[in-house]
Design an enzyme around this catalytic site. Structure first.
Site, PDB file in Angstrom:
ATOM      1  N   LYS A  87       0.843  -1.191   0.000  1.00  0.00           N
ATOM      2  CA  LYS A  87       0.000   0.000   0.000  1.00  0.00           C
ATOM      3  C   LYS A  87       0.883   1.247   0.000  1.00  0.00           C
ATOM      4  O   LYS A  87       1.919   1.296   0.676  1.00  0.00           O
ATOM      5  CB  LYS A  87      -0.899  -0.027   1.240  1.00  0.00           C
ATOM      6  CG  LYS A  87      -1.923   1.092   1.316  1.00  0.00           C
ATOM      7  CD  LYS A  87      -2.793   0.901   2.559  1.00  0.00           C
ATOM      8  CE  LYS A  87      -3.830   2.011   2.712  1.00  0.00           C
ATOM      9  NZ  LYS A  87      -4.688   1.795   3.895  1.00  0.00           N
ATOM     10  N   SER A 162      -9.510   1.824   3.121  1.00  0.00           N
ATOM     11  CA  SER A 162      -8.690   2.588   2.217  1.00  0.00           C
ATOM     12  C   SER A 162      -7.682   1.749   1.448  1.00  0.00           C
ATOM     13  O   SER A 162      -6.992   2.245   0.567  1.00  0.00           O
ATOM     14  CB  SER A 162      -7.938   3.657   3.016  1.00  0.00           C
ATOM     15  OG  SER A 162      -7.074   3.059   3.971  1.00  0.00           O
ATOM     16  N   SER A 186      -9.580  -0.764   7.501  1.00  0.00           N
ATOM     17  CA  SER A 186      -9.138  -0.616   6.111  1.00  0.00           C
ATOM     18  C   SER A 186      -8.346  -1.784   5.554  1.00  0.00           C
ATOM     19  O   SER A 186      -7.920  -1.733   4.401  1.00  0.00           O
ATOM     20  CB  SER A 186      -8.323   0.672   5.966  1.00  0.00           C
ATOM     21  OG  SER A 186      -9.153   1.797   6.131  1.00  0.00           O
TER      22      SER A 186
END
Length: 518
Positions: A87, A162, A186
């Site tokens: 990420k 997210s 998330s």
């Protein structure tokens, strides 16, 4: 080892449908890391224009890294030679890291986050940095400053957030596994919406050093994978004490992979499972889709069939988790994001000599931050302001304590507590963009574990209207192995019942396995 034409075909065509344990076996049988890495790079080139899962990919660097591992003869030993996606909130030396924000566009950090460094030391190959909601603020990956990400099960639906870039990459066959971060859900929420396994570790058990901070008392990195065992292997590689992180717990990492293997045996005799009344339990079903509740009930019945004792537990403070979280997290964000001022790194606007520093900072933040980030900074600043601190932030912290006490009381009665991971399946793109409250409600089930700092895992438990449903398992602090054991038992029982792995149900999976479009 000798690479045969058969192995070359295996590595170039169907490796993107393999689990990590299968990739390890392929490497030991003669496939090379370079071939496997190239297969994933080919899938990214073919499919990511549609999915939008990556923000940065460097094919030459990935192939060079894989070739070096092959040359060293270490591929197939542990995690060596296995590609991974990170990420874009995880700092990587010399590799662009934006946290999904224009204010960091083009920034190349001078150091690695501990998570990235540990994966590098384990011999993994970095495929790229995945898309995300800006500064991890969102539940749909529609708040990225660069592109939206789509769900491989239905490209017109969200992949969660997210960490939606990580979930779409793994579910779509563009990475075998990935690292996400979880502040209020998330990792677990996008895992649930894309049919993956996603685990939020005990807070402090995985280093936060080098994670661009959103909410420091909540942020936690963790694995997203296709199977429970894969997630456990990735978790073991990144976990453990880090002196660079002041919140790091000085305790050994539990034996997670072994717990997953033991759970796959299907024996849960003596395990006590608590269904959380306030998270979709009896009398608390408003906002939960019937198909989600039905799949969760079936999962609970499977646990019972394996010997678990099931009872309902009540955690009244969980009803206050949503408002408490949306005071605590924005308050911490308003402090953390003050470092982005256009002075030291990243975007700088209006610095032409005609403006003072305050004006340059204001112009930089106006252009660099997106709407959701500005909303949360304003909310957090207000909650911390003179005259309101005790009324809002202080009260929210008291609720956080009550939630922790509810967990403790529940664990006096049961070994794990369970719930749906999300109240609904993946919703259509754009359907909640203009309704922040509805968007925030997507994290309804995941927030209590985040606020209490306890471990929680989401594992697929079937389909509703053709879309994945997630089942959440929560355990006491530092009992992450318990999450993996129960999740693996459920995964194994479900795979046996359907005769295939869960992701094999993904539409067009056969075409994907042959290198076709998503």
């Amino acid at each position: 080892m000798t690479t045969t034409p058969e192995n070359e075909v295996r590595a170039s065509t169907d490796v993107t449908s393999m689990t990590v344990t299968e990739l390890q076996a392929a490497l030991q049988d003669g496939a090379t890391s370079a071939e496997i890495t190239q297969a994933y790079l080919d899938r990214i080139a073919a499919d990511d224009d549609v999915l939008g899962s990556y923000l940065h990919v460097d094919p030459a660097a990935a192939v060079e890294r894989a070739a070096a591992i092959d040359a060293a003869g270490s591929a197939g030993s542990g995690l060596a030679g296995i590609p991974v996606a990170l990420k874009d909130v995880i700092v990587t030396a010399g590799v662009p890291t934006t946290s999904g924000s224009k204010i960091l566009e083009g920034w190349k950090p001078p150091y690695d986050a501990t998570v990235a460094a540990r994966l590098g030391a384990a011999g993994t190959v970095l495929l790229g940095k995945t898309n995300m909601d800006e500064f991890a603020m969102g539940s749909s990956t529609e708040n990225s400053a660069y592109r939206i990400t789509r769900n491989p099960w239905d490209p017109e639906r969200i992949p969660g957030g997210s960490s939606g870039g990580s979930s779409a990459a793994v579910a779509g066959g563009l990475a075998p596994w990935a690292i996400g971060t979880d502040t209020g859900g998330s990792i677990r929420q996008p895992a649930a919406l894309t049919g993956l396994v996603g685990h939020k570790p005990t807070y402090g058990s995985v280093s936060r050093f080098g994670l661009i901070a959103f909410s420091s008392s909540l942020d936690q990195a963790g694995p997203m994978a296709r199977t429970v065992l894969d997630a456990a292997l990735l978790h073991e590689a990144i976990g453990g004490h880090d002196p660079l992180d002041s919140t790091s717990i000085d305790a050994p990492v539990p034996v997670l992979a072994e717990a997953a293997r033991r759970g796959a045996g299907g024996d849960l005799t003596g395990l006590k499972v608590g269904i959380v009344r306030e998270l979709g339990g009896e009398g608390h079903t408003d906002g939960y889709e019937p198909g989600v509740l039905a799949r969760v009930a079936e999962a609970v019945a499977l646990l019972e069939s394996m010997g678990a004792e099931v009872r309902e537990v009540s955690c009244p403070a969980f009803d206050l988790a949503l408002p408490a979280y949306y005071l605590i997290a924005p308050s911490e964000a308003s402090s953390n994001l003050s470092r982005f001022d256009g002075v030291r790194y990243g975007l700088r606007v209006g610095d032409d000599g005609s403006r003072d520093l305050d004006e340059v900072m204001a112009l930089t933040r106006e252009r660099g931050f997106g709407a959701e980030v500005k909303r949360r900074i304003i909310l957090g600043t207000y909650a911390l302001s003179s005259g309101y601190y005790d009324a809002y932030y202080g009260q929210a912290q008291k609720v956080r304590t009550l939630i922790s006490r509810d967990f403790s009381a529940a664990y006096d009665e049961v070994d794990v507590v369970v719930s749906p991971t999300t109240p609904t399946v993946a919703f259509p793109l754009g359907s909640r963009v203009d309704d922040p409250v509805a968007m925030y409600a997507a994290d309804l089930c995941t927030l209590p574990a985040s606020l209490a700092g306890v471990p929680a895992i989401s594992v697929p438990c079937g389909l509703s209207d053709g879309l994945p449903v997630g089942f959440q398992i929560m355990a006491p602090a530092l009992a992450d192995d318990r999450c993996y054991r129960v999740a693996a038992a459920l995964e194994s029982a479900q795979d046996d019942a359907r005769g295939s792995r869960f992701l094999d149900q993904l539409p067009h999976r056969d075409a994907q396995a042959a290198g076709g479009a998503a």
